[in-house]
Design a protein around this motif. Structure first.
Motif, PDB file in Angstrom:
ATOM      1  N   SER A  90       4.795  -7.859   1.450  1.00 27.47           N
ATOM      2  CA  SER A  90       5.445  -9.114   1.051  1.00 27.47           C
ATOM      3  C   SER A  90       4.435 -10.103   0.488  1.00 27.47           C
ATOM      4  CB  SER A  90       6.167  -9.730   2.258  1.00 27.47           C
ATOM      5  OG  SER A  90       7.149  -8.854   2.758  1.00 27.47           O
ATOM      6  N   TRP A  91       3.282 -10.230   1.124  1.00 24.88           N
ATOM      7  CA  TRP A  91       2.260 -11.159   0.634  1.00 24.88           C
ATOM      8  C   TRP A  91       1.783 -10.766  -0.757  1.00 24.88           C
ATOM      9  CZ3 TRP A  91      -1.068 -10.487   5.661  1.00 24.88           C
ATOM     10  CH2 TRP A  91      -0.341 -10.999   6.754  1.00 24.88           C
ATOM     11  N   LEU A  92       1.604  -9.455  -0.962  1.00 19.68           N
ATOM     12  CA  LEU A  92       1.132  -8.993  -2.269  1.00 19.68           C
ATOM     13  C   LEU A  92       2.160  -9.287  -3.357  1.00 19.68           C
ATOM     14  CD1 LEU A  92      -0.481  -5.573  -1.281  1.00 19.68           C
ATOM     15  CD2 LEU A  92      -1.675  -7.649  -2.029  1.00 19.68           C
ATOM     16  N   ILE A  93       3.429  -9.112  -3.027  1.00 13.58           N
ATOM     17  CA  ILE A  93       4.480  -9.413  -4.008  1.00 13.58           C
ATOM     18  C   ILE A  93       4.448 -10.899  -4.373  1.00 13.58           C
ATOM     19  CG2 ILE A  93       6.977  -9.546  -4.345  1.00 13.58           C
ATOM     20  CD1 ILE A  93       7.204  -7.040  -2.531  1.00 13.58           C
ATOM     21  N   LEU A  94       4.398 -11.753  -3.375  1.00 10.98           N
ATOM     22  CA  LEU A  94       4.437 -13.196  -3.627  1.00 10.98           C
ATOM     23  C   LEU A  94       3.164 -13.682  -4.294  1.00 10.98           C
ATOM     24  CD1 LEU A  94       6.160 -14.326  -0.308  1.00 10.98           C
ATOM     25  CD2 LEU A  94       7.182 -14.165  -2.592  1.00 10.98           C
ATOM     26  N   TRP A  95       2.024 -13.123  -3.927  1.00 15.06           N
ATOM     27  CA  TRP A  95       0.769 -13.481  -4.618  1.00 15.06           C
ATOM     28  C   TRP A  95       0.825 -13.050  -6.078  1.00 15.06           C
ATOM     29  CZ3 TRP A  95      -2.498  -9.609  -6.622  1.00 15.06           C
ATOM     30  CH2 TRP A  95      -3.613 -10.109  -7.282  1.00 15.06           C
ATOM     31  N   ALA A  96       1.208 -11.809  -6.322  1.00 17.42           N
ATOM     32  CA  ALA A  96       1.189 -11.278  -7.685  1.00 17.42           C
ATOM     33  C   ALA A  96       2.102 -12.070  -8.605  1.00 17.42           C
ATOM     34  CB  ALA A  96       1.596  -9.806  -7.672  1.00 17.42           C
ATOM     35  N   ILE A  97       3.303 -12.404  -8.145  1.00 16.06           N
ATOM     36  CA  ILE A  97       4.266 -13.048  -9.038  1.00 16.06           C
ATOM     37  C   ILE A  97       4.000 -14.536  -9.209  1.00 16.06           C
ATOM     38  CG2 ILE A  97       6.024 -13.661  -7.306  1.00 16.06           C
ATOM     39  CD1 ILE A  97       8.131 -12.616  -9.331  1.00 16.06           C
ATOM     40  N   SER A  98       3.360 -15.173  -8.225  1.00 13.79           N
ATOM     41  CA  SER A  98       3.220 -16.634  -8.290  1.00 13.79           C
ATOM     42  C   SER A  98       1.875 -17.117  -8.831  1.00 13.79           C
ATOM     43  CB  SER A  98       3.438 -17.240  -6.901  1.00 13.79           C
ATOM     44  OG  SER A  98       2.426 -16.825  -6.011  1.00 13.79           O
ATOM     45  N   THR A  99       0.929 -16.211  -9.047  1.00 10.57           N
ATOM     46  CA  THR A  99      -0.387 -16.654  -9.520  1.00 10.57           C
ATOM     47  C   THR A  99      -0.735 -16.136 -10.911  1.00 10.57           C
ATOM     48  OG1 THR A  99      -1.526 -14.777  -8.456  1.00 10.57           O
ATOM     49  CG2 THR A  99      -1.251 -16.798  -7.151  1.00 10.57           C
ATOM     50  N   HIS A 100       0.207 -15.441 -11.543  1.00 15.03           N
ATOM     51  CA  HIS A 100      -0.052 -14.952 -12.908  1.00 15.03           C
ATOM     52  C   HIS A 100       1.256 -14.967 -13.681  1.00 15.03           C
ATOM     53  CE1 HIS A 100      -1.472 -12.662 -16.306  1.00 15.03           C
ATOM     54  NE2 HIS A 100      -2.677 -12.515 -15.760  1.00 15.03           N
ATOM     55  N   GLU A 101       1.268 -15.682 -14.797  1.00 14.35           N
ATOM     56  CA  GLU A 101       2.469 -15.774 -15.616  1.00 14.35           C
ATOM     57  C   GLU A 101       2.910 -14.401 -16.110  1.00 14.35           C
ATOM     58  OE1 GLU A 101       4.092 -18.210 -19.587  1.00 14.35           O
ATOM     59  OE2 GLU A 101       1.963 -18.186 -19.056  1.00 14.35           O
ATOM     60  N   ASP A 102       4.229 -14.196 -16.100  1.00  9.59           N
ATOM     61  CA  ASP A 102       4.851 -12.976 -16.611  1.00  9.59           C
ATOM     62  C   ASP A 102       4.341 -11.700 -15.928  1.00  9.59           C
ATOM     63  OD1 ASP A 102       6.624 -14.199 -18.329  1.00  9.59           O
ATOM     64  OD2 ASP A 102       5.234 -14.213 -20.019  1.00  9.59           O
ATOM     65  N   THR A 103       4.090 -11.823 -14.646  1.00  9.20           N
ATOM     66  CA  THR A 103       3.800 -10.617 -13.864  1.00  9.20           C
ATOM     67  C   THR A 103       5.033  -9.723 -13.826  1.00  9.20           C
ATOM     68  OG1 THR A 103       2.096 -11.562 -12.439  1.00  9.20           O
ATOM     69  CG2 THR A 103       3.397  -9.776 -11.507  1.00  9.20           C
ATOM     70  N   ARG A 104       4.803  -8.427 -13.920  1.00 13.47           N
ATOM     71  CA  ARG A 104       5.895  -7.461 -13.758  1.00 13.47           C
ATOM     72  C   ARG A 104       5.519  -6.480 -12.669  1.00 13.47           C
ATOM     73  NH1 ARG A 104       7.886  -4.220 -18.540  1.00 13.47           N
ATOM     74  NH2 ARG A 104       9.505  -3.773 -17.001  1.00 13.47           N
ATOM     75  N   GLY A 105       6.517  -6.077 -11.909  1.00 14.18           N
ATOM     76  CA  GLY A 105       6.231  -5.146 -10.833  1.00 14.18           C
ATOM     77  C   GLY A 105       7.443  -4.364 -10.379  1.00 14.18           C
ATOM     78  N   VAL A 106       7.154  -3.267  -9.687  1.00 15.46           N
ATOM     79  CA  VAL A 106       8.190  -2.417  -9.095  1.00 15.46           C
ATOM     80  C   VAL A 106       7.747  -2.060  -7.680  1.00 15.46           C
ATOM     81  CG1 VAL A 106       9.260  -0.132  -9.124  1.00 15.46           C
ATOM     82  CG2 VAL A 106       9.087  -1.443 -11.240  1.00 15.46           C
ATOM     83  N   VAL A 107       8.689  -2.162  -6.765  1.00 15.25           N
ATOM     84  CA  VAL A 107       8.463  -1.758  -5.379  1.00 15.25           C
ATOM     85  C   VAL A 107       9.478  -0.672  -5.053  1.00 15.25           C
ATOM     86  CG1 VAL A 107       8.380  -2.499  -2.973  1.00 15.25           C
ATOM     87  CG2 VAL A 107       7.706  -4.091  -4.792  1.00 15.25           C
ATOM     88  N   THR A 108       9.005   0.434  -4.495  1.00 20.59           N
ATOM     89  CA  THR A 108       9.915   1.495  -4.087  1.00 20.59           C
ATOM     90  C   THR A 108       9.489   1.994  -2.715  1.00 20.59           C
ATOM     91  OG1 THR A 108      11.105   3.463  -4.859  1.00 20.59           O
ATOM     92  CG2 THR A 108       8.697   3.487  -5.075  1.00 20.59           C
ATOM     93  N   ALA A 109      10.354   2.803  -2.110  1.00 19.96           N
ATOM     94  CA  ALA A 109      10.077   3.320  -0.769  1.00 19.96           C
ATOM     95  C   ALA A 109      10.606   4.736  -0.667  1.00 19.96           C
ATOM     96  CB  ALA A 109      10.705   2.422   0.293  1.00 19.96           C
ATOM     97  N   ASN A 110      10.356   5.358   0.491  1.00 16.71           N
ATOM     98  CA  ASN A 110      10.744   6.758   0.648  1.00 16.71           C
ATOM     99  C   ASN A 110      12.248   6.968   0.541  1.00 16.71           C
ATOM    100  OD1 ASN A 110      10.985   5.340   3.119  1.00 16.71           O
ATOM    101  ND2 ASN A 110      11.011   7.258   4.265  1.00 16.71           N
ATOM    102  N   THR A 111      13.026   5.975   0.997  1.00 16.40           N
ATOM    103  CA  THR A 111      14.480   6.055   0.884  1.00 16.40           C
ATOM    104  C   THR A 111      15.036   4.702   0.471  1.00 16.40           C
ATOM    105  OG1 THR A 111      14.929   5.406   3.177  1.00 16.40           O
ATOM    106  CG2 THR A 111      14.570   7.758   2.757  1.00 16.40           C
ATOM    107  N   GLU A 112      16.246   4.702  -0.066  1.00 16.89           N
ATOM    108  CA  GLU A 112      16.883   3.449  -0.441  1.00 16.89           C
ATOM    109  C   GLU A 112      17.112   2.570   0.782  1.00 16.89           C
ATOM    110  OE1 GLU A 112      20.829   1.804  -2.857  1.00 16.89           O
ATOM    111  OE2 GLU A 112      20.463   3.961  -2.644  1.00 16.89           O
ATOM    112  N   THR A 113      17.441   3.193   1.918  1.00 17.76           N
ATOM    113  CA  THR A 113      17.654   2.427   3.150  1.00 17.76           C
ATOM    114  C   THR A 113      16.377   1.732   3.595  1.00 17.76           C
ATOM    115  OG1 THR A 113      19.403   3.929   3.861  1.00 17.76           O
ATOM    116  CG2 THR A 113      18.363   2.579   5.558  1.00 17.76           C
ATOM    117  N   GLN A 114      15.266   2.450   3.557  1.00 20.87           N
ATOM    118  CA  GLN A 114      13.977   1.846   3.912  1.00 20.87           C
ATOM    119  C   GLN A 114      13.666   0.668   2.993  1.00 20.87           C
ATOM    120  OE1 GLN A 114      11.503   2.345   6.176  1.00 20.87           O
ATOM    121  NE2 GLN A 114      10.001   0.982   5.213  1.00 20.87           N
ATOM    122  N   LEU A 115      13.892   0.859   1.715  1.00 22.83           N
ATOM    123  CA  LEU A 115      13.603  -0.187   0.737  1.00 22.83           C
ATOM    124  C   LEU A 115      14.463  -1.420   0.975  1.00 22.83           C
ATOM    125  CD1 LEU A 115      12.114  -1.022  -1.863  1.00 22.83           C
ATOM    126  CD2 LEU A 115      13.937   0.092  -3.165  1.00 22.83           C
TER     127      LEU A 115
END
Length: 481
Positions: free
Chosen positions: A81-106
């Motif tokens: 969570s910290w990495l997501i919020l750091w990445a998106i809030s400290t660099h303009e037009d950051t793009r990212g994808v987060v995935t997990a082993n299952t949709e339920t886990q995600l």
């Protein structure tokens, strides 16, 4: 008078190259009335990862690749969570994808944890959080400044293939990475080629498999990844009482403890509840009749009705077991009932346990013919604590029985059932939970009909009905030394 939003943006910009200091700035650590009022900051292992990313950003065009294999409860989702919020809030037009082993886990773990931290994030007014994404509140940047939670699919890899963001920042996070298909890893690598772009790729998870791309991060590809293995016992926030219970129940050298606590890859090919060594030691093992004559005779029936799975009938007496029958699906309860009754009489069985799944008709047939059989629901509550349901309890009883010297026939099917079909699934409560049959079938693992029939002989305590049944008939086919 200064604009508070402008000042906030300026403050965030200071941490564009320093995720560690950002984490201390972004959340109200120790503040009364918040969800982190008793927390002073990141755990030491989290600090090391944040520092490594910070140091990696000092080298232009370097793809930062972090892989963390860990035990249970160390605060992995918080770091994500910290990495997501750091990445998106400290660099303009950051793009990212987060995935997990299952949709339920995600959906219920990874992204749900982000919701918690977003709720106390100092800069949350700048972004919109939804059930599947977080993106800029500025309508002009809604599509270019965002991070999405995307379930992976080996049939649909476009979301990972299209993750390019030339000259800006890319964040890619794999959660519970051991189970993510190799093809997703391969496609994701294609997004790592943009020049003059900050690229951070992080893979986290319990090391449940000793093969695959997550395993390779620590072995074949270790020169390309910064790796860390975190033992739950070394982390302040973990449940030490639960860990002690696991140590006693499974042993510190067991694959369960290696994976869920030590953060070490298993010896077995997957996270097996029942190890290959135990099964091989029991395979074809001989035993004398007199050493089991005191024990009750129990028959387990895994019935079939629809589909292609056969029905299986197993017998167990003490440490001895054997398959009595395995036949194609039977939709006629008269035929199946007569067969089970014949075996009950022939072997003077003290109990007959039937899987409730397709066994209700068979059970009713037994009642109509004066048979006192037992109907066992696999999803019911276990008779003792520490197990999610009867299925998990019975599987663990088989494991204990094998450890005590249980004997299996020299048969590949039952060995495969026991080693492949009873795999441990993560459980936040610490109870033993098995992966569902649907999950296993999706991976090509067949339904364990023989294994389930054997398991059923452990469902309930059974006492011999009388002295007349203490000896098996002379024509039984038990192997002797």
């Amino acid at each position: 008078m200064s604009d508070p939003v402008v000042e906030l943006v300026k403050s965030l910009a200071q941490y564009a190259k320093d995720p560690l200091t950002f984490v201390y700035f972004a959340f109200p650590w120790g503040q009364a009335g918040t969800s982190i009022e008793r927390m002073k900051g990141p755990q030491p292992w989290q600090v090391k990862i944040l520092m490594d990313i910070r140091d990696g950003l000092k080298t232009p065009d370097q793809v930062i690749q972090e892989a963390v294999a860990s035990g249970h409860g160390i605060g992995k989702s918080a770091l994500v969570s910290w990495l997501i919020l750091w990445a998106i809030s400290t660099h303009e037009d950051t793009r990212g994808v987060v995935t997990a082993n299952t949709e339920t886990q995600l959906r219920t773990k990874t992204w749900a944890e982000l919701s918690k931290w977003f709720g106390i994030f100092r800069a949350r007014i700048l972004f919109k959080y939804t059930a599947t994404s977080i993106y800029s509140m500025d309508p002009k940047h809604e599509k270019t400044w965002r991070i999405d939670a995307i379930p992976w699919s080996k049939e649909n890899t476009e979301a990972f293939a299209g993750l390019h963001n030339q000259g800006k920042r890319i964040l890619l996070i794999f959660d519970e990475a051991s189970a993510i298909d190799n093809r997703i890893w391969e496609v994701a690598e294609g997004a790592m080629t943009d020049k003059e772009t900050e690229i951070i790729w992080c893979a986290f998870g319990n090391p449940t498999r000793n093969n695959g791309r997550f395993y390779d991060c620590f072995h074949r590809d270790r020169n390309f990844w910064h790796t860390m293995q975190v033992d739950s016992r070394t982390v302040e926030i973990t449940n030490k009482d639960l860990i002690a219970k696991w140590a006693q129940q499974y042993g510190e050298d067991s694959d369960f403890f290696r994976v869920r606590v030590r953060g070490v890859f298993p010896n077995s090919s997957s996270l097996q509840l029942i190890s290959t060594d135990l099964v091989e030691a029991a395979r074809g093992k001989k035993i004398r009749k007199e050493s089991i004559s005191f024990a009750p005779v129990i028959i387990g029936v895994d019935n079939s009705w629809t589909g292609s799975d056969p029905a299986a009938i197993w017998l167990r007496q003490g440490l001895w077991s054997q398959r009595l029958a395995k036949i194609p699906k039977v939709s006629n309860d008269n035929i199946m009932g007569a067969m089970v009754a014949k075996f009950e009489d022939e072997y003077h069985a003290d109990a007959v346990n039937i899987d409730q799944g397709y066994g209700t008709g068979l059970y009713s047939w037994g009642l109509a013919h004066g048979r006192n059989w037992n109907l066992i629901p696999f999803g019911a509550r276990a008779p003792k604590e520490g197990f999610l349901n009867m299925r998990a309890y019975m599987a663990d009883q088989v494991r204990q029985w094998l450890r005590d010297g249980g004997c299996l026939p020299d048969d590949q099917t039952i060995c495969d059932d026991l080693t492949m079909a009873y795999q441990i699934s993560p459980s936040d409560t610490g109870v033993l939970k098995l992966r569902s049959k649907k999950e296993l079938e999706d991976e090509g693992i067949p339904s364990p009909n023989d294994g389930d029939a054997l398991m059923l002989t452990f469902a309930i305590p059974v006492v011999k009905k009388g002295m007349r049944r203490q000896r098996m008939q002379a024509n039984t086919e038990y192997k002797l030394f």
